[in-house]
Design an enzyme around this catalytic site. Structure first.
Site, PDB file in Angstrom:
ATOM      1  N   ASN A  70       0.812  -1.221   0.000  1.00 29.04           N
ATOM      2  CA  ASN A  70       0.000   0.000   0.000  1.00 29.04           C
ATOM      3  C   ASN A  70       0.846   1.273   0.000  1.00 29.04           C
ATOM      4  OD1 ASN A  70      -2.433   1.328   0.050  1.00 29.04           O
ATOM      5  ND2 ASN A  70      -2.978   0.792   2.154  1.00 29.04           N
ATOM      6  N   HIS A  94     -14.752  -4.256  10.379  1.00 26.40           N
ATOM      7  CA  HIS A  94     -14.365  -2.960  10.954  1.00 26.40           C
ATOM      8  C   HIS A  94     -15.583  -2.091  11.201  1.00 26.40           C
ATOM      9  CE1 HIS A  94     -10.074  -2.860   9.039  1.00 26.40           C
ATOM     10  NE2 HIS A  94     -10.309  -3.984   9.668  1.00 26.40           N
ATOM     11  N   ARG A 134     -14.166  -5.186  14.973  1.00 29.25           N
ATOM     12  CA  ARG A 134     -13.162  -4.236  15.458  1.00 29.25           C
ATOM     13  C   ARG A 134     -13.834  -2.890  15.679  1.00 29.25           C
ATOM     14  NH1 ARG A 134      -8.076  -1.844  12.014  1.00 29.25           N
ATOM     15  NH2 ARG A 134      -9.628  -0.282  11.488  1.00 29.25           N
ATOM     16  N   TYR A 170      -7.360   7.434  12.524  1.00 28.33           N
ATOM     17  CA  TYR A 170      -7.243   6.132  11.876  1.00 28.33           C
ATOM     18  C   TYR A 170      -8.474   5.263  12.166  1.00 28.33           C
ATOM     19  CZ  TYR A 170      -6.327   1.332  11.037  1.00 28.33           C
ATOM     20  OH  TYR A 170      -6.485   0.050  10.595  1.00 28.33           O
ATOM     21  N   ASP A 192      -7.534  -1.611  17.317  1.00 30.09           N
ATOM     22  CA  ASP A 192      -6.211  -1.396  16.711  1.00 30.09           C
ATOM     23  C   ASP A 192      -5.631  -0.080  17.226  1.00 30.09           C
ATOM     24  OD1 ASP A 192      -3.994  -1.186  15.089  1.00 30.09           O
ATOM     25  OD2 ASP A 192      -5.056  -1.653  13.232  1.00 30.09           O
ATOM     26  N   HIS A 236      -2.720   1.005  16.303  1.00 28.76           N
ATOM     27  CA  HIS A 236      -1.979   1.521  15.147  1.00 28.76           C
ATOM     28  C   HIS A 236      -0.665   2.215  15.512  1.00 28.76           C
ATOM     29  CE1 HIS A 236      -2.046   2.324  10.745  1.00 28.76           C
ATOM     30  NE2 HIS A 236      -2.847   1.277  10.781  1.00 28.76           N
ATOM     31  N   GLU A 268      -4.379  -4.460  19.193  1.00 26.82           N
ATOM     32  CA  GLU A 268      -3.422  -4.638  18.096  1.00 26.82           C
ATOM     33  C   GLU A 268      -2.441  -3.481  18.016  1.00 26.82           C
ATOM     34  OE1 GLU A 268      -5.517  -4.841  14.390  1.00 26.82           O
ATOM     35  OE2 GLU A 268      -3.697  -4.419  13.241  1.00 26.82           O
ATOM     36  N   GLU A 315       1.534  -6.737  11.341  1.00 29.19           N
ATOM     37  CA  GLU A 315       1.130  -6.463   9.957  1.00 29.19           C
ATOM     38  C   GLU A 315       2.233  -5.768   9.155  1.00 29.19           C
ATOM     39  OE1 GLU A 315      -2.441  -4.122  10.734  1.00 29.19           O
ATOM     40  OE2 GLU A 315      -1.417  -2.349  10.013  1.00 29.19           O
ATOM     41  N   ARG A 368       0.000 -11.121  13.221  1.00 28.12           N
ATOM     42  CA  ARG A 368      -0.840 -10.321  12.325  1.00 28.12           C
ATOM     43  C   ARG A 368      -0.376 -10.305  10.859  1.00 28.12           C
ATOM     44  NH1 ARG A 368      -5.016  -8.675  11.443  1.00 28.12           N
ATOM     45  NH2 ARG A 368      -4.826  -6.424  11.269  1.00 28.12           N
ATOM     46  N   HIS A 424      -3.587 -10.367   8.595  1.00 31.40           N
ATOM     47  CA  HIS A 424      -3.980  -9.042   8.124  1.00 31.40           C
ATOM     48  C   HIS A 424      -4.891  -9.181   6.891  1.00 31.40           C
ATOM     49  CE1 HIS A 424      -2.257  -4.847   6.883  1.00 31.40           C
ATOM     50  NE2 HIS A 424      -3.251  -4.717   7.728  1.00 31.40           N
ATOM     51  N   ASP A 468      -6.262  -3.496   1.256  1.00 29.44           N
ATOM     52  CA  ASP A 468      -5.027  -3.463   0.453  1.00 29.44           C
ATOM     53  C   ASP A 468      -4.410  -4.850   0.281  1.00 29.44           C
ATOM     54  OD1 ASP A 468      -4.651  -2.061   3.252  1.00 29.44           O
ATOM     55  OD2 ASP A 468      -2.677  -2.935   2.875  1.00 29.44           O
ATOM     56  N   GLU A 506      -8.980 -11.206   9.669  1.00 31.19           N
ATOM     57  CA  GLU A 506      -9.547  -9.876   9.367  1.00 31.19           C
ATOM     58  C   GLU A 506     -10.175  -9.921   7.981  1.00 31.19           C
ATOM     59  OE1 GLU A 506      -6.584  -6.811   9.067  1.00 31.19           O
ATOM     60  OE2 GLU A 506      -8.032  -5.201   9.397  1.00 31.19           O
ATOM     61  N   TRP A 556       1.859   6.986  12.513  1.00 31.48           N
ATOM     62  CA  TRP A 556       0.487   6.886  11.999  1.00 31.48           C
ATOM     63  C   TRP A 556      -0.032   5.477  12.146  1.00 31.48           C
ATOM     64  CZ3 TRP A 556      -1.883   4.087   8.043  1.00 31.48           C
ATOM     65  CH2 TRP A 556      -3.252   4.390   7.859  1.00 31.48           C
TER      66      TRP A 556
HETATM   67  O1  KDG Z   1      -1.805  -0.403   4.428  1.00 34.70           O
HETATM   68  C1  KDG Z   1      -2.028  -0.094   5.766  1.00 34.70           C
HETATM   69  C2  KDG Z   1      -3.319  -0.706   6.218  1.00 34.70           C
HETATM   70  O2  KDG Z   1      -3.393  -2.006   5.742  1.00 34.70           O
HETATM   71  C3  KDG Z   1      -3.446  -0.715   7.703  1.00 34.70           C
HETATM   72  O3  KDG Z   1      -3.532   0.598   8.162  1.00 34.70           O
HETATM   73  C4  KDG Z   1      -4.675  -1.503   8.102  1.00 34.70           C
HETATM   74  O4  KDG Z   1      -3.956  -1.517  10.376  1.00 34.70           O
HETATM   75  C5  KDG Z   1      -4.643  -1.994   9.494  1.00 34.70           C
HETATM   76  C6  KDG Z   1      -5.488  -3.143   9.824  1.00 34.70           C
HETATM   77  O5  KDG Z   1      -5.405  -3.589  10.958  1.00 34.70           O
HETATM   78  O6  KDG Z   1      -6.222  -3.597   8.966  1.00 34.70           O
HETATM   79 MG    MG Z   2      -3.759  -2.869  11.999  1.00 34.59          MG
END
Ligand code: KDG
Ligand code: MG
Length: 412
Positions: free
Chosen positions: A37, A122, A147, A159, A220, A222, A246, A272, A293, A322, A326, A349, A412
């Protein structure tokens, strides 16, 4: 059975995807997902310039040897670009092998260990009302695991919170959060960890009160917290029985999880952004996580991720592959076959792809009562429609990035 042809296909139906298609001299073809991605074209160049020339006339049945050859002969090891490229070759070769055997891939991986794969979707909302609508919409689609991501008071964008609303008048509309945005520069989002830590436990309390104890809930983080902040969050959500928390800390420093583990019993998931078994060495052997993940797409393919998951199994650590949008339908199919076969499957997921994507990638998976199944077609069960793919040329897109109130760039 020799590899006769290798095509790298870039298409952007709802978003960008990179697919490798290998064809053998006896006419079998296999697909591999190489989508990274926001950095898609780096993998395209790696495949076209450095891998495709090495594949011509190789024996398509030698998957292990090809994997080791591509990994070790490069001298430069690991990294997301290399491992996504190797993953695509690996997936395509497994697809071909299973087609040659006339079996769905999971049969070659040892057969099904379960009826289907529990999958989580999600749900999100800027407010609690929007979040509840989104949870209900997911439940209507059959999800048993969800989630939870929400807006945080004082932050403009965050996010995981979809911009399209669900609820009355919006039924059927696609509202999953799609972070990569088309354009020439990444979007800027804002972040405040203290505000987030104050807000999240109140959200989980509200969700548990509304939806009861049965619903499987995940969250998540993140990569945004320090170890001690992550420990605080893990502790404060313990009463709400999360399936996992996560990416609570930035994944580059796996030792950080020692601190989190010391303070909370909330299960942890990470990986991930990892791309090899070496990223997991400490956190698996010290049992610092509960779920792996990694995506097949970003971790060297089925061959390598299966090794990671077999290693994890010795420590009662399960899979949580994951599966955002993407990961292409090819990468998702690979995850489903692997998840169906291994003993230590945890959860998958699953963010449904958009309509255009589903026309480009013809798929045979099933979605029933909150469970995924890869289907019974020989191979991965996905074929690429070249005419449809050709309609959608690559469009530059970037993931967003974060700044704190004082302007500092944050994870991020
Ligand atoms: O490409 C980045 C995303 O796949 C990511 O931000 C998604 O964190 C993510 C998730 O848990 O699906
Ligand atoms: Mg994630």
């Amino acid at each position: 059975m020799f590899i006769d042809k290798a095509e790298v296909i870039v298409t952007s139906p709802d978003r960008n995807f990179v697919t490798l298609k290998l064809t053998t001299d006896d006419g079998l073809s296999g697909l591999g997902d190489a989508t990274l991605n926001g950095r898609e074209m780096a993998v395209v160049a790696y495949l076209k310039d450095h891998i495709v020339p090495l594949l011509m006339r190789r024996d398509a049945s030698c998957i292990n040897d090809t994997w080791q050859f591509l990994y070790r002969s490069a001298y430069w090891r690991r990294g997301p670009v290399t491992m996504a490229a190797i993953a695509a070759v690996d997936m395509a070769l497994w697809d071909i092998k299973a087609k040659a055997a006339g079996m769905p891939l999971y049969q070659l991986l040892g057969g099904a260990s379960r009826k289907g794969l529990l999958a989580y979707g999600h749900a999100s909302g800027k407010s609690i009302e929007e979040l509840f609508d989104s949870v209900r919409a997911h439940q209507q689609q059959g999800y048993k695991a969800i989630r939870i991501q929400t807006g945080v008071p004082g932050l403009a964008s965050i996010y995981g919170v979809a911009s399209n609303k669900t609820g009355a008048g919006n039924q059927g509309k696609r509202y999953d959060y799609e972070p990569a945005q088309r354009g020439a520069y990444p979007a800027e989002e804002d972040w405040d960890t203290r505000a987030y830590l104050r807000h999240v436990p109140t959200v989980f309390e509200a969700v548990r009160n509304e939806f009861g104890p049965e619903l499987v809930l995940l969250h998540d983080g993140h990569h945004r917290m320090t170890p001690i902040q992550a420990a605080q969050l893990g502790k404060s959500v313990e009463p709400y029985d999360l399936f996992w928390l996560e990416d609570c800390t930035p994944a580059e420093n796996p030792e950080a999880l020692r601190w989190v583990r010391r303070h909370t019993t909330t299960p942890l998931a990470i990986g991930e952004i990892f791309n090899s078994i070496w990223d997991y060495q400490t956190i698996i052997s010290e049992q610092l996580i509960d779920y792996v993940r990694s995506a097949v797409t970003h971790t060297g393919g089925i061959t390598h991720l299966k090794k990671i998951l077999d290693y994890a199994a010795q420590y009662q650590i399960k899979s949580g592959m994951h599966g955002p949008t993407d990961i292409s339908p090819v990468g998702m199919a690979a995850a489903m076959h692997l998840g169906l076969a291994i003993h230590n499957f945890g959860i998958q997921e699953y963010m449904a792809h958009g309509e255009k994507t589903n026309q480009v990638f013809e798929q045979s998976f099933r979605w029933e009562a909150g469970m995924l199944h890869p289907g019974e077609k020989p191979g991965l069960g996905v074929e690429l429609n070249h005419d449809e793919a050709g309609k959608y040329p690559y469009e530059q897109a970037y993931l967003p990035y974060n700044r704190l109130a004082d302007g500092t760039v944050h994870d991020w």
